[in-house]
Enzyme design. Structure first.
Site, mmCIF file in Angstrom:
data_model
loop_
_atom_site.group_PDB
_atom_site.id
_atom_site.type_symbol
_atom_site.label_atom_id
_atom_site.label_comp_id
_atom_site.label_asym_id
_atom_site.label_seq_id
_atom_site.Cartn_x
_atom_site.Cartn_y
_atom_site.Cartn_z
ATOM 1 N N GLY A 39 -61.799 2.771 -11.006
ATOM 2 C CA GLY A 39 -61.500 3.517 -11.083
ATOM 3 C C GLY A 39 -61.735 4.780 -10.257
ATOM 4 O O GLY A 39 -62.812 4.906 -9.446
ATOM 5 N N GLY A 196 -62.150 26.503 -6.203
ATOM 6 C CA GLY A 196 -63.945 27.019 -6.282
ATOM 7 C C GLY A 196 -64.143 26.325 -7.834
ATOM 8 O O GLY A 196 -65.374 26.939 -8.644
ATOM 9 N N GLU A 218 -61.111 30.815 -3.865
ATOM 10 C CA GLU A 218 -60.721 30.305 -5.085
ATOM 11 C C GLU A 218 -59.716 31.170 -5.486
ATOM 12 O O GLU A 218 -59.807 32.997 -5.737
ATOM 13 C CB GLU A 218 -62.156 30.091 -5.521
ATOM 14 N N HIS A 456 -93.400 20.379 -25.783
ATOM 15 C CA HIS A 456 -93.654 21.572 -24.624
ATOM 16 C C HIS A 456 -94.683 20.768 -23.749
ATOM 17 O O HIS A 456 -95.611 20.558 -23.964
ATOM 18 C CB HIS A 456 -94.938 22.976 -25.139
HETATM 19 C C1 LIG Z 1 -64.504 14.694 -6.528
HETATM 20 C C2 LIG Z 1 -64.356 14.213 -8.257
HETATM 21 C C3 LIG Z 1 -65.884 13.957 -8.733
HETATM 22 C C4 LIG Z 1 -65.462 14.257 -10.277
HETATM 23 N N1 LIG Z 1 -66.683 14.116 -11.386
HETATM 24 C C5 LIG Z 1 -66.904 14.024 -12.548
HETATM 25 C C6 LIG Z 1 -68.075 13.657 -13.379
HETATM 26 O O1 LIG Z 1 -68.717 14.516 -12.978
HETATM 27 N N2 LIG Z 1 -67.815 13.813 -14.756
HETATM 28 C C7 LIG Z 1 -66.510 13.388 -15.279
HETATM 29 O O2 LIG Z 1 -67.032 13.287 -16.720
HETATM 30 N N3 LIG Z 1 -65.496 13.137 -14.477
HETATM 31 C C8 LIG Z 1 -65.673 13.761 -13.055
HETATM 32 N N4 LIG Z 1 -64.228 12.833 -12.455
HETATM 33 C C9 LIG Z 1 -63.773 12.861 -13.172
HETATM 34 C C10 LIG Z 1 -62.796 12.048 -13.369
HETATM 35 O O3 LIG Z 1 -63.477 10.870 -11.866
HETATM 36 C C11 LIG Z 1 -61.659 10.790 -14.320
HETATM 37 O O4 LIG Z 1 -61.185 11.890 -15.141
HETATM 38 C C12 LIG Z 1 -62.176 9.213 -15.157
HETATM 39 O O5 LIG Z 1 -62.521 9.429 -13.579
HETATM 40 C C13 LIG Z 1 -60.226 9.718 -15.393
HETATM 41 O O6 LIG Z 1 -60.712 8.021 -16.005
HETATM 42 P P1 LIG Z 1 -59.027 7.598 -15.580
HETATM 43 O O7 LIG Z 1 -59.282 5.836 -16.540
HETATM 44 O O8 LIG Z 1 -58.212 8.408 -17.147
HETATM 45 O O9 LIG Z 1 -58.080 7.082 -14.446
HETATM 46 P P2 LIG Z 1 -58.659 6.495 -13.716
HETATM 47 O O10 LIG Z 1 -60.219 6.749 -13.159
HETATM 48 O O11 LIG Z 1 -57.970 7.405 -11.976
HETATM 49 O O12 LIG Z 1 -58.144 5.225 -13.042
HETATM 50 C C14 LIG Z 1 -56.817 4.462 -12.885
HETATM 51 C C15 LIG Z 1 -56.930 3.916 -12.840
HETATM 52 O O13 LIG Z 1 -55.570 3.269 -12.667
HETATM 53 C C16 LIG Z 1 -55.182 2.748 -11.408
HETATM 54 N N5 LIG Z 1 -54.053 2.330 -11.731
HETATM 55 C C17 LIG Z 1 -52.975 3.636 -11.436
HETATM 56 N N6 LIG Z 1 -51.520 3.447 -11.164
HETATM 57 C C18 LIG Z 1 -51.721 1.724 -11.754
HETATM 58 C C19 LIG Z 1 -50.542 0.856 -11.294
HETATM 59 N N7 LIG Z 1 -49.385 1.384 -11.650
HETATM 60 N N8 LIG Z 1 -50.810 -0.351 -11.781
HETATM 61 C C20 LIG Z 1 -52.479 -0.964 -11.930
HETATM 62 N N9 LIG Z 1 -53.546 -0.196 -11.947
HETATM 63 C C21 LIG Z 1 -53.063 1.588 -11.533
HETATM 64 C C22 LIG Z 1 -56.084 3.675 -10.685
HETATM 65 O O14 LIG Z 1 -56.114 2.590 -8.983
HETATM 66 C C23 LIG Z 1 -56.902 3.669 -10.796
HETATM 67 O O15 LIG Z 1 -58.257 2.533 -10.726
HETATM 68 C C24 LIG Z 1 -64.195 13.561 -10.869
HETATM 69 C C25 LIG Z 1 -63.175 13.669 -10.243
HETATM 70 C C26 LIG Z 1 -63.669 13.589 -9.325
HETATM 71 C C27 LIG Z 1 -61.938 13.662 -7.939
#
Ligand SMILES: Cc1cc2nc3c(=O)[nH]c(=O)nc-3n(C[C@H](O)[C@H](O)[C@H](O)COP(=O)(O)OP(=O)(O)OC[C@H]3O[C@@H](n4cnc5c(N)ncnc54)[C@H](O)[C@@H]3O)c2cc1C
Length: 482
Positions: A39, A196, A218, A456
């Site tokens: 994801g 931000g 921001e 420590h």
């Molecule tokens: C730049 C950035 C940095 C981040 N850094 C952090 C961090 O340091 N720590 C942290 O905890 N979180 C971080 N996050 C947030 C984190 O990435 C998300 O909270 C997390 O990925 C959410 O997981 P999820 O499984 O809900 O969805 P996602 O990771 O968004 O995965 C959803 C998946 O579903 C698939 N999908 C969507 N629709 C369909 C469909 N109709 N059919 C089949 N597949 C589908 C997509 O292709 C995707 O692979 C960051 C986000 C960003 C953008």
């Protein structure tokens, strides 16, 4: 007979974790993924940003090597190699997820899932992605249906995508989202980051270290506005000291061609800024496009997120939702925890999710991490609070690290001194926060933190030192004047 006991739609940290747990609970599990397993977190979020931020950190440390009595002349970075290292880490981890799904007997189906009923979906092929503000994404619009899939229960784990800006000029080439930033092949000379919060602040920190002229705009009064006020103020000061222009209480009202991009900012210090790249990091929207929610009878809230109860159930029987698409703390570890809970519920176990203790980290320099209530939230919730702060500058280990910027702030109840919130800005904040999370989870008091012997010299001592300060018994800083 449905084909699977459980079908998970989306293979991010919510979906793949739920699929593995459900398979381990004895269910037959299918998982549909339209892009890459892992994801956003593994491909466009947590991991690739941290890999690149680590390169920036190494560059920064080696550039300052002389401070440590080490001479490293002619220090420079190779951005292509930075990206290559990031790609290697992402590949290793996503391959690892594929391997884990296989090892647990999960059937992975490649394609875009679209509901045809509450527990039936059609999986469609996906076409190639056009290069746009989101950069070279792997796959885009669904095309022809390739197969029908049915399951007894379904988990929606489709995550989120970058929010768009309604500002004039936001569609111009050079205006990108966080996803699009991974497509940059060189460090922009001048970059304006709109937003931000965590995502915008991390990119700003990264490009500033690599030498870009960075402006952060921001809308709120301070950076990282969801954090405790003192933390946001401290980050703003630190960024400014590093040469980043921080414009808070400000909005971008237009982006135009010229310079090659000219950004108009309205606020206390209105101005026009020329930039090579404008990075829009203004939040996320639920990824429910073309998912066929109507066919399943699944409703969304006003922002498009899918509401769920504490067992991750949507309003429709046998349909669950987890992760970013639920709009609940958009963090990978929250998505995974929801995934474990939903899988357990579906497998017939007694489980529910509790959101009281959710640590969060922002990997800027200096790093930020927090858990529990901010001082403002605690007071607003009716707590009479005491607060305590301890600076990293007074910590031996931070001195030996050569990284003494920042502090820890603890918010505790006045009467029982129970820890309500822990807020950190400084070295290894993201690791140090675990003690704060445990303290809140176990309803620990300042006394209990202070009485726990900490090794420590470690950065971890700062939890104990801050608790001592909260008790009015600080050892390594002067006591507050009464
Ligand atoms: C730049 C950035 C940095 C981040 N850094 C952090 C961090 O340091 N720590 C942290 O905890 N979180 C971080 N996050 C947030 C984190 O990435 C998300 O909270 C997390 O990925 C959410 O997981 P999820 O499984 O809900 O969805 P996602 O990771 O968004 O995965 C959803 C998946 O579903 C698939 N999908 C969507 N629709 C369909 C469909 N109709 N059919 C089949 N597949 C589908 C997509 O292709 C995707 O692979 C960051 C986000 C960003 C953008």
């Amino acid at each position: 007979m449905p084909e699977f006991d459980l079908l998970v739609v989306g293979g991010g940290p919510g979906g793949y974790v739920a699929a593995i747990r459900a398979a381990q609970r004895g269910l037959s599990v299918g998982l549909v993924e339209k892009e890459r397993p892992g994801g956003v977190c593994l491909n466009w979020g947590c991991i690739p940003t941290k890999a690149m931020l680590r390169s920036a950190e190494v560059f920064q440390t080696v550039s300052a090597a002389a401070d440590f009595g080490v001479h490293a002349d002619n220090v420079r970075f190779d951005f292509a190699a930075v990206r290559q290292r990031k790609d290697g880490i992402v590949k290793e981890l996503t391959d690892g997820v594929v391997g884990l799904l296989k090892a647990n007997g999960v059937t992975v189906i490649e394609g875009h899932a679209r509901f045809t009923g509450p527990t039936t979906v059609e999986v469609c092929e996906v076409g190639p992605s056009p290069i746009g503000p989101d950069g070279p994404r792997y796959a885009a619009a669904p095309t022809a249906a390739i197969r029908q899939v049915s399951a007894r229960d379904v988990i929606i784990a489709t995550g989120s995508v970058p929010a768009r800006l309604p500002t004039p000029g936001a569609e111009l080439p050079g205006v990108i989202t966080s996803d699009g930033a991974f497509g940059l092949t060189e460090v922009p000379k001048r970059i304006v980051v709109i937003g931000g919060s965590a995502v915008g602040a991390e990119w700003a920190s990264l490009f500033a270290t690599f030498g870009s002229e960075v402006t952060v705009v921001e809308m709120q009064e301070r950076l990282v506005p969801l954090e405790d006020k003192d933390i946001g103020v401290a980050l703003g000061r630190s960024f400014t000291k590093r040469g980043i222009t921080v414009l808070t209480g400000s909005t971008v009202t237009a982006i135009a061609e010229g310079g090659p991009l000219r950004v108009t900012v309205d606020g206390p210090k209105p101005r026009e800024i020329d930039a090579d790249v404008v990075l829009v990091g203004v939040g996320r929207r639920p990824n429910t496009a073309d998912l066929g929610l109507d066919a399943a009878g699944i409703g969304t809230d006003t922002r498009g997120f899918i509401p769920v109860d504490d067992r991750l159930r949507t309003g429709v029987e046998h349909v669950y939702a987890i992760g970013d698409v639920t709009g609940r703390a958009l963090l990978a570890h929250v998505a995974s925890h929801q995934g474990l809970t939903a899988a357990d519920v579906i497998a017939g176990h007694r489980a529910h999710i509790d959101y009281t203790v959710i640590p969060a980290a922002t990997f800027t320099h200096p790093e930020i991490a927090s858990v529990g209530l901010t001082e403002e939230q605690a007071r607003a919730a009716g707590h009479e609070v005491i607060t305590a702060k301890f600076p990293f500058a007074a910590l031996g280990r931070a001195k030996t690290f050569g990284d003494t910027e920042g502090f820890v702030k603890i918010v505790a109840g006045h009467k029982h001194q129970e820890v309500l919130g822990v807020h950190i800005i400084g070295p290894s904040a993201s690791d140090l926060i675990t003690e704060g999370a445990l303290a809140i989870s176990l309803e620990a008091t300042l006394d209990e933190l202070a009485d726990t012997i900490h090794a420590h010299p470690t950065l971890g001592e700062i939890g104990m030192e801050t608790a001592l300060a909260g008790l009015g018994l600080p050892v390594h800083i002067a006591p507050r004047k009464r």
